[in-house]
Design an enzyme around this catalytic site. Structure first.
Site: not given
Ligand SMILES: Cc1cc2nc3c(=O)[nH]c(=O)nc-3n(C[C@H](O)[C@H](O)[C@H](O)COP(=O)(O)OP(=O)(O)OC[C@H]3O[C@@H](n4cnc5c(N)ncnc54)[C@H](O)[C@@H]3O)c2cc1C
Length: 442
Positions: A284
């Site tokens: 989220e």
């Molecule tokens: C168990 C699980 C269930 C999930 N369920 C769903 C679901 O039902 N539907 C769905 O669509 N997604 C789902 N997700 C995805 C989840 O919402 C994403 O993993 C999350 O939004 C982060 O995206 P990412 O993993 O690509 O990390 P990234 O976007 O690559 O971010 C990596 C890190 O960098 C930081 N970061 C990124 N951009 C910035 C910025 N501009 N400034 C500062 N910091 C930044 C973030 O805070 C994070 O710590 C799920 C994930 C998991 C692990």
């Protein structure tokens, strides 16, 4: 779906885009009958597939070719697992399949799936290219729900820790033996165990009150069309999500620590709380991004009106509570005023320095979110303590319950709320030390 016979999913994330959804590649081609053919891959989709419902309704973000670039070109689609028959019953299998079930650290009760869409039949939900807005009608409440996961995991872990601390015999009370017939006293006699349990208790009870306040504002916004409630809960949503899940996770670790090695060994199930609580900090919208949303966007909404409304709320509560009694003023009002002043000073720093160099604001965003969370818990604790004092003054038959409330609140105000001072000190140093190294020096 309303009668819970079918379930649903939210499909935002793709392998190359999580936070930055403007990079999305999934596309939706318009068809002559008004439907769309949706193609692309989504990952990490919670409850993506299972056999527990007759149909699964996937809400999928995708781009209609030829639309605006980036996030402005994203639309929302309904893609059912089974396309419906004319009578509304599930019919033929749609072009959606599971690519993989992810192996995870926790929440093993939920199948987190890679979802492949191969020209799946989809139907536009809301307006074309307004998909993010449509998705966010759910996501703000979903974020409050995730905040609740943080508090709930902490609550369950705390209840176990209390039982264990009363049961496990180790060492003696340094102020005098409490269990002379046993080989040792229970853990709960030791001040350091008490500190941990008080941290947990004051967090879960304060967190629960904060969540109820948030949920109440959502009801006021939806049912009464109350714009002020809508503005305030929208400001506080990243705080509810980010602060309550960061702290909630920390509390599950504290509860595990009460068990010593027995918390690390699987026998008592304590490590499951930490494993399950961890995801709430990530999905989220990761907590770092919640803080970014708070400082980079929410503070300035409507010219800062909702932040001012929050400070006004604290101020009028303090004014209206001046007559409760001297102890209340000393133990609750004075620390609440001091913490609120710290929060105002941090907000002012962002206003004065954020425009010059946005990194000055964003280097302090995580501290600000936590600071805001502490002030919110300080406020709800002061409100609860005031209510408890009034009930006690009126002669309650359940005095022990209300006295415990006041004592727990006093702990929060004395030992947890002053965290705002450290957060403010960090924020005021700006971006300089945070950004001092170039990427190659890491
Ligand atoms: C168990 C699980 C269930 C999930 N369920 C769903 C679901 O039902 N539907 C769905 O669509 N997604 C789902 N997700 C995805 C989840 O919402 C994403 O993993 C999350 O939004 C982060 O995206 P990412 O993993 O690509 O990390 P990234 O976007 O690559 O971010 C990596 C890190 O960098 C930081 N970061 C990124 N951009 C910035 C910025 N501009 N400034 C500062 N910091 C930044 C973030 O805070 C994070 O710590 C799920 C994930 C998991 C692990």
């Amino acid at each position: 779906m309303v009668s819970c016979e079918w379930t649903g999913t939210m499909n935002l994330t793709e392998p190359h885009c999580g936070t930055d959804l403007g990079l999305m590649r999934t596309k939706a081609e318009p068809q002559e009958d008004g439907s769309y053919k949706v193609s692309g891959q989504k990952i990490f989709i919670s409850a993506g597939d299972h056999d527990m419902a007759a149909n699964i309704i996937h809400l999928v973000l995708a781009k209609i070719p030829g639309g605006p670039d980036g996030i402005k070109g994203v639309s929302l689609f309904i893609v059912p697992k089974f396309v419906l028959n004319d009578d509304g019953t599930p019919g033929t299998r749609n072009g959606v399949s599971v690519g993989n079930i992810e192996k995870k650290m926790g929440i093993h009760g939920n199948s987190t799936c890679v979802m492949n869409y191969d020209e799946a039949t989809g139907y536009l939900l809301g307006d074309a290219h307004k998909g993010m807005r449509a998705m966010f009608t759910m996501m703000n409440e979903a974020r409050v729900g995730v905040g609740m996961q943080g508090v709930s995991q902490a609550e369950a872990a705390y209840q176990n820790a209390v039982e264990y601390a009363k049961d496990r015999l180790q060492g003696r009370d340094v102020t005098g033996v409490k269990n002379p017939d046993g080989p040792a006293d229970p853990l709960i006699v030791h001040p350091d165990i008490r500190r941990s349990l008080m941290d947990q208790k004051s967090f879960v009870e304060g967190g629960r009150a904060f969540l109820l306040w948030g949920a109440q504002m959502i009801d006021q916004a939806h049912r009464d069309g109350n714009k002020d409630a809508n503005g305030l809960v929208s400001l506080l949503t990243p705080v509810i999500k980010g602060f309550l899940t960061d702290e909630g996770y920390d509390m599950t670790v504290k509860a595990q620590q009460v068990y010593g090695g027995h918390g690390y060994i699987e026998e008592h199930g304590m490590s499951q709380y930490t494993r399950d609580a961890r995801i709430a900090q990530i999905y989220e919208g990761a907590n770092g991004v919640q803080a970014l949303d708070l400082v980079g966007r929410k503070l300035a909404v409507d010219g800062g009106k909702h932040l001012m409304a929050f400070f006004e709320l604290v101020k009028s509560f303090c004014k209206d509570s001046a007559e409760v009694n001297d102890d209340f003023t000393k133990d609750f009002i004075a620390p609440l005023k001091a913490a609120s002043k710290d929060l105002q000073a941090a907000s002012m720093y962002f206003v004065q320095n954020g425009m010059k160099n946005p990194n000055n604001a964003l280097s302090g965003s995580n501290d600000f979110m936590h600071m805001f969370g502490h002030v919110c818990l300080g406020l709800v604790w002061a409100q609860m303590a005031k209510a408890a004092t009034e009930v006690l003054d009126a002669g309650s038959s359940d005095a022990a319950f209300y006295e415990t409330k006041i004592a727990t609140g006093r702990y929060y105000m004395a030992r947890r709320l002053p965290a705002t001072q450290l957060h403010l000190t960090r924020i005021l140093t700006g971006a300089e030390t945070v950004m001092a190294l170039d990427a190659a020096s890491f």
